[in-house]
Scaffold this motif. Structure first.
Motif, PDB file in Angstrom:
ATOM      1  N   ARG A 187       0.833  -1.210   0.000  1.00 24.97           N
ATOM      2  CA  ARG A 187       0.000   0.000   0.000  1.00 24.97           C
ATOM      3  C   ARG A 187       0.866   1.259   0.000  1.00 24.97           C
ATOM      4  O   ARG A 187       0.620   2.198  -0.763  1.00 24.97           O
ATOM      5  N   LEU A 188       1.894   1.264   0.846  1.00 26.54           N
ATOM      6  CA  LEU A 188       2.754   2.440   0.944  1.00 26.54           C
ATOM      7  C   LEU A 188       3.615   2.628  -0.303  1.00 26.54           C
ATOM      8  O   LEU A 188       3.888   3.757  -0.709  1.00 26.54           O
ATOM      9  N   LEU A 189       4.053   1.531  -0.908  1.00 29.59           N
ATOM     10  CA  LEU A 189       4.829   1.636  -2.151  1.00 29.59           C
ATOM     11  C   LEU A 189       3.992   2.277  -3.262  1.00 29.59           C
ATOM     12  O   LEU A 189       4.479   3.117  -4.022  1.00 29.59           O
ATOM     13  N   LYS A 190       2.735   1.896  -3.334  1.00 30.74           N
ATOM     14  CA  LYS A 190       1.849   2.487  -4.346  1.00 30.74           C
ATOM     15  C   LYS A 190       1.658   3.978  -4.088  1.00 30.74           C
ATOM     16  O   LYS A 190       1.618   4.787  -5.024  1.00 30.74           O
ATOM     17  N   ALA A 191       1.560   4.348  -2.816  1.00 35.86           N
ATOM     18  CA  ALA A 191       1.410   5.762  -2.458  1.00 35.86           C
ATOM     19  C   ALA A 191       2.666   6.549  -2.830  1.00 35.86           C
ATOM     20  O   ALA A 191       2.578   7.660  -3.370  1.00 35.86           O
ATOM     21  N   LEU A 192       3.851   5.959  -2.558  1.00 33.96           N
ATOM     22  CA  LEU A 192       5.106   6.630  -2.917  1.00 33.96           C
ATOM     23  C   LEU A 192       5.248   6.759  -4.432  1.00 33.96           C
ATOM     24  O   LEU A 192       5.801   7.747  -4.930  1.00 33.96           O
ATOM     25  N   GLU A 193       4.734   5.773  -5.164  1.00 35.49           N
ATOM     26  CA  GLU A 193       4.791   5.847  -6.628  1.00 35.49           C
ATOM     27  C   GLU A 193       3.900   6.980  -7.133  1.00 35.49           C
ATOM     28  O   GLU A 193       4.281   7.735  -8.040  1.00 35.49           O
ATOM     29  N   LYS A 194       2.726   7.128  -6.537  1.00 33.07           N
ATOM     30  CA  LYS A 194       1.825   8.212  -6.925  1.00 33.07           C
ATOM     31  C   LYS A 194       2.456   9.578  -6.654  1.00 33.07           C
ATOM     32  O   LYS A 194       2.224  10.536  -7.386  1.00 33.07           O
ATOM     33  N   GLU A 195       3.275   9.654  -5.605  1.00 32.36           N
ATOM     34  CA  GLU A 195       3.954  10.908  -5.255  1.00 32.36           C
ATOM     35  C   GLU A 195       5.167  11.155  -6.147  1.00 32.36           C
ATOM     36  O   GLU A 195       5.827  12.199  -6.036  1.00 32.36           O
ATOM     37  N   GLY A 196       5.502  10.194  -7.012  1.00 27.75           N
ATOM     38  CA  GLY A 196       6.622  10.353  -7.934  1.00 27.75           C
ATOM     39  C   GLY A 196       7.985  10.089  -7.331  1.00 27.75           C
ATOM     40  O   GLY A 196       9.007  10.413  -7.941  1.00 27.75           O
ATOM     41  N   LYS A 197       8.021   9.460  -6.152  1.00 27.65           N
ATOM     42  CA  LYS A 197       9.296   9.226  -5.472  1.00 27.65           C
ATOM     43  C   LYS A 197       9.937   7.906  -5.886  1.00 27.65           C
ATOM     44  O   LYS A 197      11.149   7.738  -5.762  1.00 27.65           O
TER      45      LYS A 197
END
Length: 210
Positions: A187-197
């Protein structure tokens, strides 16, 4: 082996100590994922890292792992030193994060060199301090950072020690290292991907925010 030792440690150790290391030590090549030290083992050889990266972990009472720090070229493990000096069983697990080259030194030489060579004594004490600082940082990370911040820091640290912004790993392995669940990591990896990190690929992660 003298040239290998000099290339990595020549700026620290005097020639006499380098020659002694050459006489008693052995070179060990390890593959990525190979286990070097297991919890409960008595340690007979102390590793000095020539190249590559080694992951140092502790285990809780339930058998879950927690990442403490990484070792890189020029490093040694303070917790290994402590076990060697005290002739205690290992309290850590050491696993090769990447392919690595190590110099393995018989533990009986450690105390002898502590009194014989000031450069060795300084190296050991500095190693203790560096590893202590890294463990304090690990404690601060657990205590004060949110899980998404811990995860991003973990990815950045991993990219730095492997010298590669593409990390080959699984969500489950990250969960083991961070002592959390795979579902939370995903879940957190997907969130970081959405943030472009980061950018997620199959069994690998590109770290953009270095």
């Amino acid at each position: 082996m003298v040239n290998i030792i000099k290339d990595r440690y020549g700026y620290i150790f005097e020639d006499e100590l380098i020659n002694e290391i050459n006489e008693v030590a052995t070179i060990k090549e390890v593959k990525e994922g190979e286990k070097l030290i297991e919890i409960g083992d008595y340690i007979k050889l102390m590793p000095l890292v020539i190249s590559g990266a080694i992951k140092i972990m502790r285990e809780d009472s339930d058998g879950d792992e927690l990442l403490l720090y990484f070792l890189e070229g020029g490093d040694t493990c303070a917790m290994t030193l402590a076990c060697c000096m005290g002739q205690k069983k290992s309290e850590i697990r050491a696993v090769a994060e990447t392919k690595a080259t190590l110099i393995m030194i018989p533990v009986q030489k450690m105390e002898e060199w502590m009194t014989k060579y000031s450069t060795w004594r300084s190296f050991v004490l500095e190693s203790y301090q560096n590893r202590l600082n890294e463990m304090l940082e690990a404690i601060d990370t657990i205590a004060f950072l949110k899980m998404d911040q811990r995860l991003l820091k973990y990815l950045k640290d991993k990219a730095m020690v492997t010298r590669d912004d593409v990390i080959s790993t699984t969500h489950q392995q990250i969960a083991y290292d961070l002592h959390t669940s795979r579902v939370v990591v995903s879940r957190l990896l997907k969130a970081l991907e959405k943030e472009g990190k980061i950018k997620l690929n199959r069994n690998s992660i590109l770290v953009k925010d270095l």
